[in-house]
Enzyme design. Structure first.
Site, PDB file in Angstrom:
ATOM      1  N   GLU A 206       0.821  -1.219   0.000  1.00  0.00           N
ATOM      2  CA  GLU A 206       0.000   0.000   0.000  1.00  0.00           C
ATOM      3  C   GLU A 206       0.853   1.267   0.000  1.00  0.00           C
ATOM      4  OE1 GLU A 206      -3.046  -0.139   3.000  1.00  0.00           O
ATOM      5  OE2 GLU A 206      -3.900  -1.993   2.198  1.00  0.00           O
ATOM      6  N   LYS A 338     -15.844  -1.620   3.659  1.00  0.00           N
ATOM      7  CA  LYS A 338     -15.222  -1.941   2.372  1.00  0.00           C
ATOM      8  C   LYS A 338     -16.323  -2.508   1.468  1.00  0.00           C
ATOM      9  CE  LYS A 338     -10.641  -3.420   4.109  1.00  0.00           C
ATOM     10  NZ  LYS A 338      -9.912  -4.595   4.658  1.00  0.00           N
TER      11      LYS A 338
HETATM   12  P1  PGA Z   1      -6.656  -6.054   2.581  1.00  0.00           P
HETATM   13  O1  PGA Z   1      -6.086  -5.248   3.815  1.00  0.00           O
HETATM   14  O2  PGA Z   1      -7.221  -5.115   1.602  1.00  0.00           O
HETATM   15  O3  PGA Z   1      -5.438  -6.807   2.079  1.00  0.00           O
HETATM   16  O4  PGA Z   1      -7.696  -7.008   3.140  1.00  0.00           O
HETATM   17  C1  PGA Z   1      -6.595  -4.026   4.241  1.00  0.00           C
HETATM   18  C2  PGA Z   1      -6.964  -4.063   5.707  1.00  0.00           C
HETATM   19  O5  PGA Z   1      -6.773  -5.088   6.384  1.00  0.00           O
HETATM   20  O6  PGA Z   1      -7.485  -3.085   6.225  1.00  0.00           O
HETATM   21 ZN    ZN Z   2      -7.754  -4.306   8.273  1.00  0.00          ZN
END
Ligand code: PGA
Ligand code: ZN
Length: 429
Positions: A206, A338
């Site tokens: 990231e 998400k």
């Molecule tokens: P991921 O991680 O998108 O790889 O699931 C992001 C998070 O855990 O917040």
């Molecule tokens: Zn997370």
């Protein structure tokens, strides 16, 4: 037929920030408006997340999306043709009904997410409004507090350290732009410190600095050092947020700390984290315990006694029912949102509404596998969520989101506001 009736849905295969295949959907309305949505992808996913449809097999590590693409261009396109894009709930209900599985494994959460976003963008375009205003009306005028990664870790950095995200928040900043200014200085200072100590080794998934540290605590010390070196008071102006992502190394009440090569139980994890909260200016911890450790989550929440924000990601998977259960059990006080953990914008909004109803805070979040799609920024502002987490302060797919927030802040001008530290749950703001 209304102007906002869907004339055409078209999907195409594009590539995400890890160079893996993903889906993009374009939706054309009768009035000529067009909307686009792209599916992101997680690496440290919760086991109760909706599933992406992937081909498997040899090509591209099994990550290809031929089947999901086929779903967009045939079944989904046929089911949505003629439907009103302005009725997002009905569109998302149609997608859910067409899928017909509890885990979205028929259409794929990747196919559904791309289409759900594209429909919302097209409907906003039809009335000539940016998505945040279309979703929230004139009330949608508050920029979220950003949570920005400085060091990557966990599954995003080859498990170099146990903790997945070492992030900062700027509770004392007075605007989104100022929070970015401060974070840019901290990110730069952290990079300079890594270079000087011979530990600069590129960035994690990231965009955060690669965590070449001997212990988790050394990373925390380095983060406090970087905040101070950038000229800020740790805890006051710039504070620490962590995503432990404990489901990646914990199961059945046992937690395997890879760096120290030792195993601790749920109580041990709680003591370890409580010690960090005492020693470092931490204001927020995400997934402190594993997704299957609801009792541990509740015990940690009780131990913290409202001092800090406790966020459920793998634990709550953007699910309204899980948010209500967690609140009833006293587990956590904030939900990570998400869209692709469920597959539709309507379900994501339902999780946020459930959170608000039980007094939880919220954070709209990107995934570790991202694209140039900036829709989540509009969700955070449009729904008034108050916090936004999209990774670090580097790499185009991350900066595209921060920059979109700057554009929204500018467009709102004097009518706009900044959520600031008040958006955090917990007393230690
Ligand atoms: P991921 O991680 O998108 O790889 O699931 C992001 C998070 O855990 O917040
Ligand atoms: Zn997370």
């Amino acid at each position: 037929m209304t102007d906002t009736a869907i004339a055409f849905v078209h999907g195409r295969r594009v590539w995400d920030s890890r160079g893996r295949p993903t889906l993009e959907a374009d939706v054309l309305l009768e009035c000529g408006a067009v909307g686009r949505g792209m599916a992101p992808a997680g690496a440290s996913t919760g086991s109760a997340e909706a599933l992406d449809l992937r081909d498997g097999g040899a090509a591209f590590g099994g990550y290809d999306v031929t089947d999901a693409l086929e779903q967009v261009n045939t079944a989904i396109a046929a089911a949505l043709a003629g439907r009103d894009a302005a009725d997002q709930e009905a569109i998302d209900a149609a997608l859910i009904a067409l899928d017909g599985t509890p885990d979205r494994s028929r259409l794929g959460a990747n196919a559904m997410t791309a289409v759900s976003i594209a429909v919302a963008q097209a409907a906003a375009g039809a009335v000539g409004e940016p998505l945040f205003r279309y979703l929230g009306g004139p009330e949608a005028a508050t920029l979220p507090l950003p949570q920005i990664q400085i060091f990557g870790g966990g599954a995003h950095a080859g498990r170099r350290v146990d903790i997945q995200d070492f992030l900062v928040v700027c509770p004392a900043a007075t605007s989104f732009a100022e929070a970015l200014d401060w974070t840019a200085e901290v990110y730069r200072a952290a990079g300079a410190m890594m270079r000087e100590t011979g530990r600069l080794a590129g960035v994690a998934d990231e965009g955060g600095w690669w965590p070449d540290f001997p212990t988790n605590e050394a990373a925390l010390e380095a983060l406090v050092g970087a905040i101070a070196r950038a000229g800020f008071t740790p805890g006051k102006q710039v504070a620490i947020a962590l995503d432990i992502a404990a489901s990646d190394f914990g199961r059945g009440g046992h937690y395997r700390l890879g760096l120290e090569n030792r195993e601790i139980d749920s109580d041990g994890m709680i003591r370890l984290l409580a010690g960090w909260v005492d020693a470092y200016p931490i204001v927020s911890i995400e997934d402190p315990l594993a997704e299957d450790d609801a009792a541990g989550f509740a015990a940690f929440t009780a131990a913290m006694d409202g001092r800090i924000q406790i966020v459920g990601d793998d634990f709550l998977v953007t699910d309204a029912a899980r948010v209500r259960e967690a609140a009833a059990a006293g587990a956590g006080n904030c939900v990570l949102l998400k869209p692709n953990q469920r597959g539709t914008l309507s379900e994501t909004l339902a999780a946020w509404r459930a959170a608000r109803a039980v007094g939880f805070a919220g954070i709209v979040s990107a995934r570790s596998g991202e694209t140039e799609d900036t829709t989540i920024v509009h969700l955070a502002v449009g729904w008034g969520v108050g916090q936004l987490k999209v990774g670090s302060f580097a790499r185009g797919e991350r900066m595209a989101k921060w920059n979109e927030a700057l554009r929204i802040e500018e467009a709102l001008g004097a009518r706009g506001g900044f959520a600031g530290g008040a958006a955090l749950a917990g007393r230690r703001r």
